[in-house]
Design an enzyme around this catalytic site. Structure first.
Site, mmCIF file in Angstrom:
data_model
loop_
_atom_site.group_PDB
_atom_site.id
_atom_site.type_symbol
_atom_site.label_atom_id
_atom_site.label_comp_id
_atom_site.label_asym_id
_atom_site.label_seq_id
_atom_site.Cartn_x
_atom_site.Cartn_y
_atom_site.Cartn_z
ATOM 1 C CE LYS A 282 -3.651 -2.022 2.926
ATOM 2 N NZ LYS A 282 -4.808 -1.900 2.040
ATOM 3 N NE ARG A 356 -10.726 -10.081 -1.653
ATOM 4 C CZ ARG A 356 -11.026 -9.119 -2.528
ATOM 5 N NH1 ARG A 356 -11.335 -9.437 -3.773
ATOM 6 N NH2 ARG A 356 -10.996 -7.860 -2.174
#
Length: 503
Positions: A282, A356
Site C-alpha cells: 500500500k 478474503r
C-alpha cells in the site's frame, strides 16, 4: 461509566449536573425541563426567547444552578427536529451531554429520560439509548497519553443517574439501562482492541484477549496455532502469514445458551492485525489506519464476550483468523496458487486482497462445524467505501430473510447497513486461468466480486457478509462515534442474536 436508576423527583436529585432537554423550534420548556426552569426562575425560557438555546441536535447549553437546585449546573441538551426524533437521536443527545459534563468537570450527573414523554419512546428504550449514547460518546482511548507528572487526563463523567419519578416504571428502566450498558460496553471493548498500536495488538495478543474474555464470560475458547492450521490444510491463512515474523492464530469461541439444541449460528471476523498490503504494498497514506483491519475480529470477540453477560437462549460460535499481512522475504507472491482448507485453489493476483483469503479457510471451518446461518464481518474493500461512504456498511448474502434481519438489527442499533447485489454475472470477473478462482476481480464492482469470492466458499450455506470498511474506523468525532475505532457492528450483531433467541 456507571449507569444507575434513581427513583426521585428532579428537584431532589443531588449531583454535579442535571441534564434536561428541548426540541428545536420549541417555544417554551415542557415536562421535566419546565420543572427545572421553574426552579431556575424562568432562566431556561428566557434563553430560548433570546435564541441562546436553539434545541439543535448536539447542542448543549450549561446553566449554573446558583443554589436553586441540588446540582452545580443544569445542562439543556438539544434533541433536534421533533418530526425526526428517534432512538438514535436520544443516543446522540446523550453523548453530547456526557461529553459536556466531562468538559465542565462534572463527575456525576442525573438525566431525564429523553423522549419518554412527548417523544413517544418507552422509558425502557429511552434508558437503553441514553446508556449507549453516554458510554459511547464519553469514550476516549487514552492508555498511551500522559500529562505533566505522568498522569492521565481524568476529566470525564463517571456516573450517570437515570431519573424516574414513577416507582412502577423503575424496573423496566433498569432493564433498559442494563441492556444499553452491555451493548455499549461490548462496542467499547472492540474499540479498545482496534485502537491499540499494531505492535501490541498482534495475532497472539488477539488470541490472549479472546481467552481472557472467554474465562470472564463463561465462553469456551480454543486457539489453534500454525501447526494445527497446517494439519487442517488452511493454506490460505498460512499463505497470508508467510511474510510476517508474527505467528498466525485461529481463534474459536463457543457460547452455549441453548444446550438442549445442536443448532448454532456462526460469526466470522477478519483479524488482519496489520495490513501493509504484502508485496502489493500500500502507499504510505493508505497504511495509516491499517491497524483497524482486524475490526471484524475484534467485533466477534466482543460479541462473544457480551453473550456471556446477556445469556440469551441461543448457541453461537465465533471464529477469528488472526494474522499480519507483511512483505517479508518469505511473503506470498503475485502469481502464487494457494490450496484452501476446502481443497479449492486460489490464484493470488493481488496480495493486498488478503482478507478474503483468510476468510475462505474460516468459512470452510464453519461449514464443517455445521453452523447456520453464518455472518462474516470484515473491513474487506475500499470499493465498499467508494460505494457507500464511511457511515454505512455493505450487506451481501444468499438469503433475503437473513440479510433483512441483519439490516433491521442495524436499524435498531443505529448502525446503517445497505444491501448490495451478488449477481451471478459478476462471477466472471473472479475466474482464473490457472486455479479454481482468483482473489481479486479488478477495479469494477470490487465490493461485489469480493463478496462473490466468499460466496464461492460458502457454497449452499446460508450466509451474510458485512463489509464494514467504511464505518469501522472514523476520521472525526460525530455524535456518539469518536475518532478512531467505532465498534461497528457489535451492537448490530447483538441485536440480531437477541432477536433470534427471542430475548
Amino acid at each position: 461509566m456507571q449507569i444507575r436508576v434513581a427513583v426521585k423527583e428532579l428537584k431532589e436529585y443531588e449531583g454535579d449536573a442535571l441534564i434536561v432537554n428541548i426540541f428545536e423550534k420549541q417555544k417554551k420548556p415542557g415536562g421535566a425541563t419546565a420543572a427545572a426552569d421553574a426552579a431556575l426562575k424562568g432562566l431556561v425560557a428566557r434563553k430560548i426567547e433570546r435564541g441562546e438555546i436553539k434545541g439543535k441536535l448536539g447542542e448543549v447549553t450549561v446553566i449554573p444552578a446558583g443554589g436553586r437546585l441540588r446540582v452545580e449546573n443544569v445542562l439543556v441538551a438539544g434533541l433536534g427536529d421533533r418530526e425526526k426524533f428517534d432512538l438514535d437521536r436520544v443516543r446522540q443527545a446523550s453523548a453530547a451531554a456526557a461529553r459536556r459534563c466531562g468538559e465542565i468537570g462534572s463527575k456525576r450527573a442525573g438525566t431525564v429520560l429523553h423522549g419518554a414523554g412527548a417523544g413517544g419512546i418507552s422509558p425502557a428504550d429511552s434508558a437503553r439509548a441514553i446508556a449507549e449514547g453516554a458510554i459511547l460518546g464519553a469514550y476516549a482511548f487514552d492508555r498511551y497519553r500522559t500529562k505533566k507528572g505522568g498522569k492521565k487526563d481524568e476529566k470525564r463523567l463517571r456516573a450517570l443517574d437515570l431519573l424516574e419519578r414513577d416507582r412502577g416504571r423503575a424496573g423496566s428502566v433498569r432493564e433498559g439501562a442494563r441492556l444499553g450498558t452491555a451493548l455499549a460496553g461490548a462496542a467499547v471493548f472492540a474499540r479498545d482492541m482496534v485502537n491499540e498500536p499494531p505492535s501490541e495488538m498482534t495475532p497472539a495478543a488477539m488470541a490472549r484477549i479472546a481467552v481472557e474474555a472467554g474465562k470472564e464470560a463463561g465462553v469456551e475458547v480454543k486457539v489453534h496455532g500454525k501447526k494445527d492450521m497446517e494439519k487442517m490444510g488452511m493454506g490460505a491463512i498460512l499463505g497470508v502469514a508467510r511474510g510476517s515474523a508474527q505467528q498466525p492464530a485461529f481463534i474459536v469461541m463457543r457460547y452455549r445458551g441453548a444446550p438442549g439444541s445442536k443448532d448454532a449460528a456462526g460469526l466470522i471476523g477478519k483479524g488482519i492485525t496489520f495490513d501493509s498490503g504484502g508485496l502489493s504494498l500500500k502507499p504510505a497514506k493508505a497504511m495509516e489506519d491499517m491497524k483497524s483491519d482486524m475490526s471484524g475480529g475484534a467485533a466477534v470477540i466482543a460479541v462473544m464476550r457480551a453473550l456471556g453477560t446477556l445469556k440469551p437462549r441461543i448457541n453461537v460460535t465465533g471464529i477469528v483468523p488472526a494474522v499480519e499481512n507483511m512483505p517479508g522475504g518469505s511473503a506470498q507472491k503475485v502469481g502464487d496458487v494457494l490450496k484452501t482448507m476446502s481443497g479449492r485453489t486460489v490464484e493470488v493476483v493481488n496480495t493486498d486482497a488478503e482478507g478474503r483469503l483468510i476468510l475462505a479457510d474460516a468459512i470452510e471451518y464453519a461449514r464443517r462445524e455445521k453452523l447456520s446461518p453464518i455472518v462474516d464481518v470484515a473491513t474487506l474493500t475500499g470499493a465498499c467505501v467508494v460505494a457507500l461512504g464511511d457511515l454505512c456498511a455493505g450487506a451481501f448474502g444468499n438469503d433475503d430473510e437473513l440479510v433483512g434481519s441483519i439490516i433491521a438489527a442495524g436499524a435498531a442499533a443505529g448502525e446503517k447497513i445497505w444491501r448490495l447485489p451478488v449477481f451471478d454475472e459478476y462471477k466472471e470477473l473472479n475466474k482464473s486461468d490457472v486455479a479454481d478462482i482468483k482473489n481479486a476481480g479488478g477495479k469494477d464492482a470490487g465490493a461485489i466480486t469480493a463478496a462473490l469470492f466468499l460466496g464461492f466458499f460458502y457454497n449452499d450455506a446460508k450466509w451474510c457478509h458485512l463489509d464494514v470498511a467504511g464505518p469501522a474506523f472514523a476520521k472525526k468525532d460525530k455524535g456518539y462515534i469518536r475518532k478512531g475505532a467505532t465498534g461497528v457492528p457489535v451492537r448490530t450483531l447483538l441485536h440480531w442474536l437477541l432477536a433470534r433467541s427471542g430475548g
